[in-house]
Scaffold this active site. Sequence first.
Site, PDB file in Angstrom:
ATOM      1  N   HIS A   1     -11.302 -67.647  59.387  1.00 13.29           N
ATOM      2  CA  HIS A   1     -12.187 -67.814  58.233  1.00 13.29           C
ATOM      3  C   HIS A   1     -13.572 -68.243  58.680  1.00 13.29           C
ATOM      4  O   HIS A   1     -13.724 -68.928  59.688  1.00 13.29           O
ATOM      5  CB  HIS A   1     -11.597 -68.821  57.236  1.00 13.29           C
ATOM      6  CG  HIS A   1     -11.525 -70.230  57.746  1.00 13.29           C
ATOM      7  ND1 HIS A   1     -12.412 -71.212  57.352  1.00 13.29           N
ATOM      8  CD2 HIS A   1     -10.698 -70.819  58.639  1.00 13.29           C
ATOM      9  CE1 HIS A   1     -12.103 -72.339  57.971  1.00 13.29           C
ATOM     10  NE2 HIS A   1     -11.079 -72.142  58.758  1.00 13.29           N
TER      11      HIS A   1
ATOM     12  N   CYS B   1     -15.227 -72.072  59.930  1.00 10.69           N
ATOM     13  CA  CYS B   1     -14.088 -72.769  60.543  1.00 10.69           C
ATOM     14  C   CYS B   1     -14.570 -73.966  61.376  1.00 10.69           C
ATOM     15  O   CYS B   1     -15.354 -73.808  62.323  1.00 10.69           O
ATOM     16  CB  CYS B   1     -13.311 -71.794  61.428  1.00 10.69           C
ATOM     17  SG  CYS B   1     -11.853 -72.549  62.181  1.00 10.69           S
TER      18      CYS B   1
HETATM   19 CO    CO Z   1     -10.574 -73.227  60.398  1.00 14.96          CO
END
Ligand code: CO
Length: 195
Positions: free
Chosen positions: A98, A101
């Site tokens: 993602h 992060c």
């Molecule tokens: Co992460």
Amino acid sequence: MNKLSQIFEDNKSWAKEILSADPEFFHKLSKQQNPDYLWIGCADSRVPANQIMNLPPGDVFVHRNIANVIVHTDLNALSVIQYAVEVLEVTHIIVCGHYGCGGVKASMSEIQHGLIDNWLRHIKDVQRFHEKELTSFTDETQKFDRLCELNVLEQVRNVENTTIVKNTLSNGKELHVHAWIYDIKDGLLKDLKLI
Ligand code: CO
């Protein structure tokens, strides 16, 4: 009511709601699980596998750790992959990172964070593998976003290089390994192999 009591109350309502739609739901699931997907994702609280994919209990086998890293000597991750592939016979392994992060971000700095730096070392290796591309960025946010993507792509390679996945594919069994990234800013998933 304190926060934890509330969780038990909410759990009762949740189970009741599911039973009202399918009275046999938990009974059927208690007999067996038959997920098609293995999700390997970040432990970040904002990236919950089932909710993002809108899948009910039973549909996805999940392994999460900081920054969705797959290390060849990690018996925990390898056991999850083996069980998912050989016993549950999932047909899709999804490595999902993602943007934003924290683990990836921490790996970009030289500041020490303690024990976790040994784990994040693997992402420093990803930076080293892609040093040329990453040093070309003048914008730090763009560089950070790209490292989040490159980390997913490298971890996919690590999954593909396990004996478990290699043997499954050489036996002609169907198995696909996907590289996905999730944007915590809009809730959307993106397939990195398609862009
Ligand atoms: Co992460």
